[in-house]
Structure formats: C-alpha cells, structure tokens
Design a protein around this motif. Sequence first.
Motif, PDB file in Angstrom:
ATOM      1  N   LEU A  88     -15.009 -35.312  53.793  1.00  0.00           N
ATOM      2  CA  LEU A  88     -14.456 -33.963  53.908  1.00  0.00           C
ATOM      3  C   LEU A  88     -14.738 -33.478  55.326  1.00  0.00           C
ATOM      4  O   LEU A  88     -15.898 -33.426  55.747  1.00  0.00           O
ATOM      5  CB  LEU A  88     -15.117 -33.038  52.887  1.00  0.00           C
ATOM      6  CG  LEU A  88     -14.670 -31.580  52.912  1.00  0.00           C
ATOM      7  CD1 LEU A  88     -13.231 -31.454  52.425  1.00  0.00           C
ATOM      8  CD2 LEU A  88     -15.598 -30.718  52.051  1.00  0.00           C
ATOM      9  N   LEU A  89     -13.688 -33.121  56.057  1.00  0.00           N
ATOM     10  CA  LEU A  89     -13.822 -32.772  57.472  1.00  0.00           C
ATOM     11  C   LEU A  89     -13.521 -31.291  57.705  1.00  0.00           C
ATOM     12  O   LEU A  89     -12.824 -30.656  56.919  1.00  0.00           O
ATOM     13  CB  LEU A  89     -12.848 -33.598  58.311  1.00  0.00           C
ATOM     14  CG  LEU A  89     -12.873 -35.115  58.127  1.00  0.00           C
ATOM     15  CD1 LEU A  89     -11.724 -35.749  58.914  1.00  0.00           C
ATOM     16  CD2 LEU A  89     -14.211 -35.690  58.559  1.00  0.00           C
ATOM     17  N   THR A  90     -14.015 -30.779  58.819  1.00  0.00           N
ATOM     18  CA  THR A  90     -13.619 -29.451  59.277  1.00  0.00           C
ATOM     19  C   THR A  90     -12.510 -29.571  60.313  1.00  0.00           C
ATOM     20  O   THR A  90     -11.939 -28.580  60.749  1.00  0.00           O
ATOM     21  CB  THR A  90     -14.834 -28.710  59.872  1.00  0.00           C
ATOM     22  OG1 THR A  90     -15.914 -28.791  58.944  1.00  0.00           O
ATOM     23  CG2 THR A  90     -14.535 -27.246  60.101  1.00  0.00           C
ATOM     24  N   GLN A 104     -21.305 -34.624  54.127  1.00  0.00           N
ATOM     25  CA  GLN A 104     -19.921 -34.468  53.683  1.00  0.00           C
ATOM     26  C   GLN A 104     -19.235 -35.810  53.435  1.00  0.00           C
ATOM     27  O   GLN A 104     -18.013 -35.909  53.374  1.00  0.00           O
ATOM     28  CB  GLN A 104     -19.133 -33.629  54.694  1.00  0.00           C
ATOM     29  CG  GLN A 104     -19.583 -32.177  54.718  1.00  0.00           C
ATOM     30  CD  GLN A 104     -19.019 -31.360  55.856  1.00  0.00           C
ATOM     31  OE1 GLN A 104     -19.683 -30.463  56.373  1.00  0.00           O
ATOM     32  NE2 GLN A 104     -17.800 -31.653  56.264  1.00  0.00           N
ATOM     33  N   LEU A 105     -20.039 -36.851  53.254  1.00  0.00           N
ATOM     34  CA  LEU A 105     -19.521 -38.187  52.951  1.00  0.00           C
ATOM     35  C   LEU A 105     -19.511 -38.433  51.447  1.00  0.00           C
ATOM     36  O   LEU A 105     -20.377 -37.965  50.718  1.00  0.00           O
ATOM     37  CB  LEU A 105     -20.384 -39.261  53.613  1.00  0.00           C
ATOM     38  CG  LEU A 105     -20.438 -39.309  55.136  1.00  0.00           C
ATOM     39  CD1 LEU A 105     -21.362 -40.430  55.571  1.00  0.00           C
ATOM     40  CD2 LEU A 105     -19.049 -39.478  55.729  1.00  0.00           C
ATOM     41  N   GLY A 267     -13.720 -23.122  56.150  1.00  0.00           N
ATOM     42  CA  GLY A 267     -14.621 -22.255  56.878  1.00  0.00           C
ATOM     43  C   GLY A 267     -15.979 -22.040  56.235  1.00  0.00           C
ATOM     44  O   GLY A 267     -16.793 -21.268  56.752  1.00  0.00           O
ATOM     45  N   ARG A 268     -16.266 -22.718  55.132  1.00  0.00           N
ATOM     46  CA  ARG A 268     -17.551 -22.516  54.468  1.00  0.00           C
ATOM     47  C   ARG A 268     -18.690 -23.115  55.292  1.00  0.00           C
ATOM     48  O   ARG A 268     -18.496 -24.106  56.008  1.00  0.00           O
ATOM     49  CB  ARG A 268     -17.540 -23.170  53.082  1.00  0.00           C
ATOM     50  CG  ARG A 268     -16.588 -22.510  52.097  1.00  0.00           C
ATOM     51  CD  ARG A 268     -16.920 -22.927  50.691  1.00  0.00           C
ATOM     52  NE  ARG A 268     -15.939 -22.460  49.735  1.00  0.00           N
ATOM     53  CZ  ARG A 268     -16.149 -22.394  48.422  1.00  0.00           C
ATOM     54  NH1 ARG A 268     -17.319 -22.779  47.936  1.00  0.00           N
ATOM     55  NH2 ARG A 268     -15.211 -21.960  47.605  1.00  0.00           N
ATOM     56  N   PRO A 269     -19.875 -22.552  55.185  1.00  0.00           N
ATOM     57  CA  PRO A 269     -21.023 -23.126  55.905  1.00  0.00           C
ATOM     58  C   PRO A 269     -21.280 -24.566  55.473  1.00  0.00           C
ATOM     59  O   PRO A 269     -20.953 -24.965  54.342  1.00  0.00           O
ATOM     60  CB  PRO A 269     -22.188 -22.213  55.491  1.00  0.00           C
ATOM     61  CG  PRO A 269     -21.550 -20.946  55.043  1.00  0.00           C
ATOM     62  CD  PRO A 269     -20.234 -21.334  54.448  1.00  0.00           C
ATOM     63  N   ALA A 270     -21.884 -25.332  56.373  1.00  0.00           N
ATOM     64  CA  ALA A 270     -22.156 -26.747  56.100  1.00  0.00           C
ATOM     65  C   ALA A 270     -23.000 -26.927  54.848  1.00  0.00           C
ATOM     66  O   ALA A 270     -22.808 -27.887  54.093  1.00  0.00           O
ATOM     67  CB  ALA A 270     -22.837 -27.391  57.302  1.00  0.00           C
ATOM     68  N   GLU A 271     -23.916 -25.999  54.610  1.00  0.00           N
ATOM     69  CA  GLU A 271     -24.780 -26.107  53.426  1.00  0.00           C
ATOM     70  C   GLU A 271     -23.962 -26.006  52.140  1.00  0.00           C
ATOM     71  O   GLU A 271     -24.219 -26.720  51.162  1.00  0.00           O
ATOM     72  CB  GLU A 271     -25.857 -25.019  53.448  1.00  0.00           C
ATOM     73  CG  GLU A 271     -26.844 -25.118  54.605  1.00  0.00           C
ATOM     74  CD  GLU A 271     -26.274 -24.580  55.910  1.00  0.00           C
ATOM     75  OE1 GLU A 271     -25.180 -23.968  55.885  1.00  0.00           O
ATOM     76  OE2 GLU A 271     -26.924 -24.774  56.954  1.00  0.00           O
TER      77      GLU A 271
END
Length: 326
Positions: A88-90, A104-105, A267-271
């Motif tokens: 999942l990428l930004t 995010q893998l 746009g959600r935070p990485a956490e």
Amino acid sequence: MRAITFDAPGDEEVLTWSEVPDVEPAPGEVLIEVAAAGVNNADLLQRKGNYPVPPGASDILGLECSGRIIGLGEGVTGWEVGQEVAALLTGGGYAERVVVPATQLLSVPENLDLISAAALPEAACAVYSNIGMVAGLKPGESFLVHGGGSGIGTHAIQWAHALGARVFTTAGSKKKLDAAQDLGASVVVNYRDEDFAERIKEETDGAGVDAVLDIIGAPYLKPNLKSLAFNGHLVIIGAQGGLDAAELDLGRMLKRRLHVSATTLRGRPAEEKAEIVTAVEQNVWPMIADGRVRPVVHQVLPMKDAAEAHRMLRRGEVIGKLLLTP
C-alpha cells in the motif's frame, strides 16, 4: 530509473515514461523492484490536479504495487531481500522502483501470481478499514456497495460474500451487473434505469441494509440514508459525483439511529495505515489464500501505456483492476 511523470495537470496526453532520480530506502522503509502497479480513480484525479499529494510523499502516481524487495532501510526486520510482496503506497507506484514503509507491506499468498497481487492492496485496505473496522459488518448482515464493477466493488462483493453477508450492488451495464453476480452479489441494480433505494426497500421488506460503501458522494447521500437499516452505517470514500454540499436528513438519522463516516486512505498517518495493513493480513488475506476472494484483473498493460489505461478507466470500460508493468 524510469517512471510515469507529468509536468502540469491535464488530460491523459500529459503522462510520459521518463528518467527520474533513483530512490533509496530511509530508516524503516524497503526498496521494491516493481512488478506491477494498480491503476485507481485517485490517479486520474491527481493527474488532473484534483488530488493533492500529502506532504513528504512521492508525486509519482500509483497507490499500490507488487514486486520484489531489493533493499532494506535501517531498522527493518521481518522482511528479506528477494521476498515477493504487495504494498500500500502513498505514491510512487508508476515506476521501476519504489520505497515504502515496511509496515505497509503484505506478503503474497502462495496461490497468487506476483502481477495479480498488485490489484489487492488499495481495495483490500479501503474496504476492510471502512466496512470491517468502522461499520463493523458481521456475518448475516446486509451490505450495499456502489460501483460493483470497479476495483473497490469487485473486491468488496467477494469479501462481504465470503464473510457471510448479503450483498447488494449498483453498476451501469449488464456486463458489470453479471460480473457482480458471479462474484457473489445477491441483488444487482442498474443505476441508469432503477432507483436503488426503492429496490433495496423492496428486497429487504422495508428493513434496509446494515452498511453502505459509497464512492459517489453528494448525489447519493439521500438515497443512501433511505437504504439504511436501524443502526446502519454509511461510509463515503469517494466523490465521483462531485464535492457539492448535500443535506443530511437529521430526522431520519435520529429516528433510525444512523451513522455517517467519510474518509480517504491515502492521507492517513503512517501509524493508522500500519494498523489497517495488519488487520487486512489477519482478516482478509486468509480469504485470498483459500480462494474465496481473488483479484479481478481486467487487463495488464505496459507502464509506458499509462495514458491508455487512464482513458479506459475514464470511459468506464473496466471490470476490476487495470495493472501496469514496467
């Protein structure tokens, strides 16, 4: 390395296959050699200048990919060079290589080829985070997803059906409706010639559905609320019908104890993304591993033909996902 770039927002013709600076993984990130990247409506919006890139993210298009790990940033554990993954990428997926936080893998199930795996991260994370985690859909409940022929729709239908929910969906052609039924939708509605809220009322004896996943926005707000059962939850994740203001029927909401949520994933935070990816691997990936849910791939095109992929998606020709390979 090469990537799809554009100098200014515009039509599909602005996209070019160009040389860009190499990327290197920062601490906590991995470097992926891209096997395939998924094409999403958000990419079309960004190309037209209508979907701003979050601070610090790559301005290269592409919100999901599959590939092989070719580099590990400092502090990364649990992953190895050479391992096949989906991500999942930004941003950055329309390229030969991309960096992504290791959180995010997703591992690639053994029954899935590496190219097809690129069709899953965005849809799986969007659907599960909103309908599984926010709306809390349960076995035996009912669920409406709009755009049944889309990447989101084809995944949502399968996931909800595998969960044990009764699935309703809308689409604009017989071909897409037939595909939705084949994937597990119990009730299909052609939105071009039928009122979906009235059809749901008829099919549920007036009870309505427990959850709605909407990609249209303002034009569907009123009929979506009319379609909900007591304690039902509407989740809006797109606005393909426009970003105009729309009125909430507070009387109906209060009377039927309805919930409305609106969110985007990028746009959600990485956490938060890390939590979602973990939940997807725990709760959705087993359905993929045993074949109950599969990626629906309409076509695989060379990445240099990204402009044609965008045209196909804009014209509504696609059932499932388009994928690009470098």
